[in-house]
Structure formats: C-alpha cells, structure tokens
Scaffold this active site. Structure first.
Site, PDB file in Angstrom:
ATOM      1  N   PHE A  66      -8.971  -2.186   1.452  1.00 40.75           N
ATOM      2  CA  PHE A  66      -9.837  -1.894   2.765  1.00 40.75           C
ATOM      3  C   PHE A  66      -9.301  -0.924   3.350  1.00 40.75           C
ATOM      4  O   PHE A  66      -8.007  -0.838   3.353  1.00 40.75           O
ATOM      5  CB  PHE A  66     -10.060  -3.177   3.799  1.00 40.75           C
ATOM      6  CG  PHE A  66     -10.825  -4.331   3.091  1.00 40.75           C
ATOM      7  CD1 PHE A  66     -12.125  -4.353   3.321  1.00 40.75           C
ATOM      8  CD2 PHE A  66     -10.342  -5.367   2.213  1.00 40.75           C
ATOM      9  CE1 PHE A  66     -12.998  -5.325   2.685  1.00 40.75           C
ATOM     10  CE2 PHE A  66     -10.992  -6.285   1.734  1.00 40.75           C
ATOM     11  CZ  PHE A  66     -12.315  -6.527   1.876  1.00 40.75           C
ATOM     12  N   HIS A 123     -11.298  -5.241   8.694  1.00 40.31           N
ATOM     13  CA  HIS A 123     -12.002  -5.014   7.546  1.00 40.31           C
ATOM     14  C   HIS A 123     -13.361  -4.003   7.864  1.00 40.31           C
ATOM     15  O   HIS A 123     -14.381  -4.023   6.943  1.00 40.31           O
ATOM     16  CB  HIS A 123     -12.585  -6.321   6.893  1.00 40.31           C
ATOM     17  CG  HIS A 123     -11.461  -6.831   6.109  1.00 40.31           C
ATOM     18  ND1 HIS A 123     -10.553  -7.692   7.031  1.00 40.31           N
ATOM     19  CD2 HIS A 123     -11.136  -7.331   4.922  1.00 40.31           C
ATOM     20  CE1 HIS A 123      -9.806  -8.186   6.388  1.00 40.31           C
ATOM     21  NE2 HIS A 123      -9.800  -8.019   5.036  1.00 40.31           N
ATOM     22  N   GLU A 143       0.737  -1.236   0.028  1.00 41.80           N
ATOM     23  CA  GLU A 143      -0.103   0.023  -0.011  1.00 41.80           C
ATOM     24  C   GLU A 143       0.813   1.253   0.002  1.00 41.80           C
ATOM     25  O   GLU A 143       0.508   2.321  -0.564  1.00 41.80           O
ATOM     26  CB  GLU A 143      -0.959   0.057   1.318  1.00 41.80           C
ATOM     27  CG  GLU A 143      -2.043  -1.066   1.072  1.00 41.80           C
ATOM     28  CD  GLU A 143      -1.599  -2.570   1.369  1.00 41.80           C
ATOM     29  OE1 GLU A 143      -0.401  -2.434   1.887  1.00 41.80           O
ATOM     30  OE2 GLU A 143      -2.262  -3.404   1.568  1.00 41.80           O
TER      31      GLU A 143
END
Ligand SMILES: Cc1ncc(C[n+]2csc(CCOP(=O)(O)OP(=O)(O)O)c2C)c(N)n1
Ligand SMILES: [Mg+2]
Lengths: 326, 379
Positions: free
Chosen positions: A83, A129, A60
C-alpha cells in the site's frame, strides 16, 4: 480486444514485460504465492518462477534499496509496495539513491525501476490504507510520477514505466482496480509518459484531474451539461512528473476557466503546482479565479466517515458552476 | 511447552596474523608474493599520504570538508586486494586506499571532496560505486548488487563497507537480512573504528562484538584485526570464496581505530581522550606493515624514501589535474533524466539566461567560482 478491469490490465502489462524482457523482475510482499493482496500479480510466479517474481521479506526500504543494486547489474526491477501508506519506509532509499544515481554518477549507473503502489481512499480500508500522497514523490527531482485512471491507460502506462530509463513511481488508484471494465487491445500498447489526455472536449471550463478522481469528474461533467448547460473540457493528467503543461495551457487559454481536482491534501498539493503554472503562463487568459477540489489538509478519517472528506461529483459541480458564473 | 533453552550452535571467529611489532603468525601467513606485498605496501603508503595531503588541501581552502581514513588503511585495502578486479566494490566514505588501489584516479577523489559529481562518477570498466554519504544506505544496494550477480548467474561478488555507527541503521539490518535470505554473494565489512563522530562504539550497541550480528541473520561473522593487512586479506578472501561458491554473505568486523578527526569540521578533543588515541597509535597498520616488510628484507629506509618521493609526485600530479578541472555549470540538467523533460527545458533556458546576465556563460565553468571561494577561505 478484450474487456477487462484495471487489475487485469496491470497484470497483463506485467506479464507482457516479463515475457519480452528477461531483465525484468517483480518483487514485493506476497506477490508470488499469494499473487499480491490485490491479485495484480496473478499467475506470474507460476509462469515465470521465483527468481523473477520474488516474495520479499517485509522490508519496504530493502525492496527499493536492493532494487537499486539490481539496476546496477543491469536488471529492471518492478517493485510493489503493498500500500502506498507503507511506501514511506522506502522513501529514504528512493530519495537518497534511486532518484540521484544518474546525476551522481553522471549517467554511469541509473535506476530504470518502477515502484508500483496502490493509493487512495473509498475502499473502506483500515488506517494507513487510504491516503493520497503522490505530491511527496513529485517533489523529488529525478523521479517520474505516473497515475493511470482506467484499465487501458493503466496497461499502456505501466508498460511505458517499466521500459522507461528512469525511476517511475507508479500510483495505482486502488478504488479503480475492479470498479469498471474497458476494451483493452490484444497487442501491447504504450503511452508516452508526460502526455496528458483530453478525455472530453468542452468550451466553458477546463477540469483537470487524474487517477481515481477522473471517475467523479466525468460524472460531474455529465451533470454540468445536463443540468446546468455547462460544457466542461476534461483533462486526465496521467503523469504528474513530467506534467503536460502544454496541453493544460492550450485548454485553459481556450476556456479561460479552470477547476483542479485531486484526493490529495490541498497544501502544496499537485493543484498548487498546476495553478502556479497556469498563472505564470496564461494569467491574462483567465476569466475567473481557479478553484481547487481536493482533500482537506487532514488525515483522511477512518472509513466510516471518509466519504464526505473526499472529492465527489457534487463538489466538482459546485466548483465548476462558481468558476463559470464568476 | 515448558520453559526451556534453545541452544544456538554459534560463535564468531576472530583473526589476527600480523602483530604490531611486525612479527607474523607463520601458520596463518597467507604467503603473499613479494611483488604483491610491495604493491600493497605502496598502496597503503599512498593511501596515508593522500589522506595527509587532503587534510592540507582542506586547510588551504582548496577542497571542502574532508573525512580522513587515517589509521584505517588496512581495513579497506586487504579486501580490495582479496577481490577480483571484476568484482563489485561498494564503499562507504573511509575507503580511499582501496578505491585508489582499485583504479580510481586520485583526482576523482579530490574532485569529490572538492564538490564535483565528477568525483562520484566511477571510472568506466570498474564495477565500483561512488562514496556514499547516507550512513549504511549502501548496504542495501550492495545487497541488491550481490543478489543481481546471483540472479544473472554471474560469478562476481560484491564487497560492501559500512561503519560501526552504521550497524545501528535499519538499512544495515535490512540489507544484511535480505542478502542472507537471498543467498546473495555479499561480503559486508564493518570498519569498527570505535567512533561514530562523537558516539563511542559501546554506546552504539551493547552487543559484545559487531561480528555477532551475523548470527541473527544466520550467516558467518568474523572479527578481524582491521589494522592487520594480512588478516584482512585472509578473512576477506575466505568470505569471497564462500560467496562465490554460493554460500551467501559474510559479515566481517574489522577492528580498527580512527586516528584522526571524523571530518575537518570536527574536534575530537570534545569527546575522546588523548590517552585513548595514544593507546591505538602503536597499532597503526602502516607502521606494522613497514616493520614486516623491513624484517622480510623487502624494503629498507632508502627504498622507502624513494617510494615516498614517487608517491608524493603522483599525488601532486593528481592535485594539478583536479584543480585544472572545469565543471560544466549546466551539466546537472543533463543528468536528472535520460531525456530532459519540458519543465526542465524551460528551467534550463531560465538558468542559461541567468548565466548570460551574470556573465558566467562564456567560460561556462566554475573555475572563477572556485577561485572566489578559495580567496574567501584564505582570509
Ligand atoms: C543517515 C545518516 N545519518 C547521519 C549522518 C551524519 N553522519 C556522517 S558520518 C556519521 C557517523 C558514522 O559513524 P560510523 O558508521 O561509525 O562511520 P565512521 O564515520 O566512523 O567511519 C554520521 C552520524 C549521515 N551521513 N547519514
Ligand atoms: Mg565509526
């Protein structure tokens, strides 16, 4: 006009942007071949090719870090964090660079990028999540934070975010992806980032919320009207930064009462900022203390018991009645 | 599957061309023209003198904390020379020689260390990023820039710098891995100056070389004598050519040494020995280059002195320009977003009112502030 859910509407906005502007591109984990874990990027790899819809390694920080570099060369990357719970890996690049490039370089380099991420609970997902941490991003100077609540505004706001000259954190209420459909116009539509919307006019109390919580706020408003004769005015913020303070003040000065609702934890949450602004600007118009309906200052429990920990219509009704009967 | 060994067909190259005594390996000599050698020597001398002047300015309280690049001039200058002017340059914070060579006005660097964003605003026309503070974070946007060049089908490459300490950061690995994955034309230069503030190179990683980290990402790595300007030119040139041909990134470990302090806020005596520093002094890139230039008959003491004088005047003129700079106190409000949103407009008005009440709005410059802090530092 076509009926579609939010997932489709977001897909439409992405497709329109890729179609119209060659400098746009999508990058994220599994966004190409797999079309995104929520299928938001359905069909896009096929139609725009692997240079514009990029299946990215599981990193990420690199997604946003490389996106910053892409911006320097004139591209407009649209990043997907699978997410929001994994967006923190990207935090450092966003805070250290994306949010600062314009200021640091006095406008020579800017980051017209979007970081999309699904957020929020209520989908019975595993740990990491389900959280709502939008306040973290709202705290960083130089970022915009946009949160749609339905298919139509999602499509218009994503478009606005993609073509915005500054970095936009685009929080997608994943509980809304497929929850309901709306009419979405055929022609591309855009909304001004920073403008909130009054989704229902009322006299007695202003209820302010955004994102997934708008659904339960609407439900609460019906109940307030039907069962308690309370006429609530509902504001959908649509954007936390910039925030439409003017609209909030207008409404609160009219009703004199206010409830703020969000899934995010309470401490230093968006409601704290909203209420501060109301107190600074409109204290003397208030007829009652303001109520907050928010997540608790806890990690959202695993899904088996998450529901009671989230705001619901009942909590909003209770808060609104308390404020009105003060 | 039985237990076995996977043989890796890999190695890292090493390269040095110019010896500390000024002798050169004729086979490897890149045969840079006399004119360019003089230009390079001037740039290295300028970098050195700039550094020394900055240390003095810091002691006099005329700039803030300063991080010198003393002894590391060749490691950034070689690449700067090997690059095209229209290539991308992504520095860390020990590349002043290269930045000045690339066309950054010296006063910009002075303004940066003097606490002004003006010094982080790259001159128009240069594809250069400013000094980067968060260690190794620049590797990520460096990789992104390189990838962007490829996606846009432009033939620029991106030369990015990082320190030995930076190779421990996730950003280093993610950036390099992604650059490799996307075949991005990035040349990543690790300035291995043996120290990361107080942490020595051998405590940073047990890898035998830093260059070998390239192997893990499936790209070429080379360990170069970073105090050897010729070797740095050659290694970077080859890496740039490859990158431009579409052969992806290269990792260059430039073995050098931080002869000075980490920054002026640091006292290296606490963690490293004088002997170690003495050991490295004879390998100084500038002394070496000077010997080479003298042997070649391109410079003598007299012409060098003339150069010194010219450079000194150039630096003094830059100091004067930097100190004449008057920052606009309200400018940060204008550069947060392209358009100032309402909440910032309100805060801007609040700030203006504060400036008015504090008598700071007429001049609207930090000149008085600067003067004030100068006086305080002088005590
Ligand atoms: C992410 C980050 N962590 C810590 C620091 C503080 N810091 C500044 S320089 C430095 C050491 C860097 O060492 P190296 O990468 O070898 O570069 P050098 O200073 O030797 O040029 C540290 C820890 C920083 N600037 N950024
Ligand atoms: Mg170091």
């Amino acid at each position: 006009m076509a009926q579609m859910n939010m997932a489709k509407a977001l897909n439409l906005a992405l497709r329109e942007a890729l179609d119209e502007d060659e400098s746009t591109m999508i990058m994220g984990q599994d966004v190409g071949q797999d079309e995104g874990v929520f299928r938001i990027t359905e069909g896009l790899l096929k139609d725009f090719g692997p240079d514009r819809v990029v299946d990215f390694p599981v990193a990420e920080s690199a997604i946003v870090g490389l996106a910053i570099g892409l911006c320097c060369t004139g591209l407009k990357p649209i990043c997907e964090m699978q997410f929001s719970g994994f967006g923190y890996h990207g935090f450092h690049q966003i805070e250290s660079h994306a949010s600062r490039f314009r200021n640091r370089t006095r406008g020579r380099f800017t980051c017209p990028m979007v970081v999309r991420m699904p957020y929020g609970g209520g989908i019975r997902a595993i740990e990491h999540h389900s959280e709502s941490r939008e306040a973290i991003w709202a705290h960083l100077p130089g970022l915009k934070v946009v949160i749609p609540s339905g298919p139509r505004n999602a499509r218009a706001l994503l478009r606005a975010s993609i073509f915005d000259p500054d970095p936009v954190m685009f929080y997608e209420p994943k509980a809304c992806y497929r929850a309901f459909k709306e009419e979405v116009p055929d022609k591309p539509e855009t909304l001004e980032i920073g403008k909130a919307e009054i989704v229902r006019e009322g006299r007695d109390v202003t209820i302010i919320s955004y994102g997934a919580s708008m659904r339960l706020v609407l439900e609460a408003a019906d109940e307030l009207e039907d069962e308690h004769d309370i006429d609530a005015e509902l504001i959908d913020l649509l954007s936390l930064v910039p925030m439409d303070t003017e609209l909030i003040m207008e409404s609160v000065r009219k009703t004199g009462r206010c409830v703020v609702v969000h899934e995010a934890p309470r401490n230093c949450g968006p409601a704290a900022e909203i209420i501060s602004r109301i107190v600074e600007d409109s204290l003397l118009y208030l007829e009652a203390p303001i109520e907050r309906v928010t997540g608790y200052d806890l990690v959202l429990p695993f899904f088996n018991i998450e529901r009671p920990y989230m705001p619901d219509a009942q909590k909003v009704v209770t808060a609104a009645r308390k404020v009105v009967s003060f | 599957m039985p237990r076995g060994k996977i043989k890796l067909e890999n190695y890292v190259e090493s390269l040095s061309i110019l010896e500390p005594n000024g002798n050169v390996d004729a086979k490897l000599d890149p045969k840079i023209s006399d004119k360019d050698l003089l230009k390079l020597f001037r740039a290295m001398l300028l970098g050195r003198r700039y550094d020394e002047r900055m240390l003095r300015l810091q002691r006099q309280g005329r700039i803030g904390t300063y991080g010198p690049a003393l002894g590391q001039e060749a490691a950034s200058l070689g690449p700067a020379f090997a690059m095209r002017q229209d290539d991308w340059f992504v520095p860390s914070f020990r590349e002043p020689s290269a930045m000045i060579y690339r066309g950054w006005p010296i006063e910009k660097l002075m303004l940066w260390w003097g606490g002004n964003e003006e010094g982080a605003s790259p001159p128009e026309g240069l594809r250069d990023l400013p000094i980067c503070v968060p260690v190794a974070s620049q590797v990520q946007y460096g990789a992104g820039i390189a990838w962007g060049c490829k996606l846009r089908k432009e033939d620029h490459v991106c030369v990015t710098f990082v320190g030995d300490g930076g190779t421990s950061e996730g950003d280093f690995h993610e950036g390099l891995n992604c650059a490799a994955t996307f075949g991005a034309p990035m040349v990543l230069i690790v300035q291995n100056n043996h120290w990361a503030i107080s942490l020595p190179r051998d405590k940073q990683t047990v890898s035998q070389t830093l260059a070998q980290k390239a192997i893990a990402y499936g790209i070429n790595g080379i360990q170069v004598d970073g105090n050897d300007i010729l070797a740095m030119v050659v290694a970077t040139r080859e890496a740039i050519d490859k990158a431009r041909e579409g052969e992806g990134p290269t990792l260059i470990e430039a073995v050098t040494y931080r002869l000075g302090v980490h920054t002026t806020a640091d006292d290296p005596k606490k963690y490293r020995s004088e002997e170690e520093v003495e050991h490295w002094k004879p390998k100084d890139p500038l002394a070496r280059f000077w010997k080479y230039m003298k042997k070649k008959g391109l410079l003598d003491e007299k012409s060098r002195d003339a150069l010194e004088e010219e450079i000194s005047a150039e630096i003094s003129a830059a100091v004067a320009r930097a100190e004449a700079f008057k920052p606009d106190l309200t400018e940060p409000f204008y550069h947060c977003f392209e358009e100032m949103p309402n909440h910032l407009r309100a805060q801007y008005a609040e700030f203006q009112a504060y400036l008015d009440s504090a008598g700071m709005s007429e001049s609207n410059s930090g000149a008085e502030d600067q003067q004030l802090s100068r006086n305080i530092e002088a005590y």
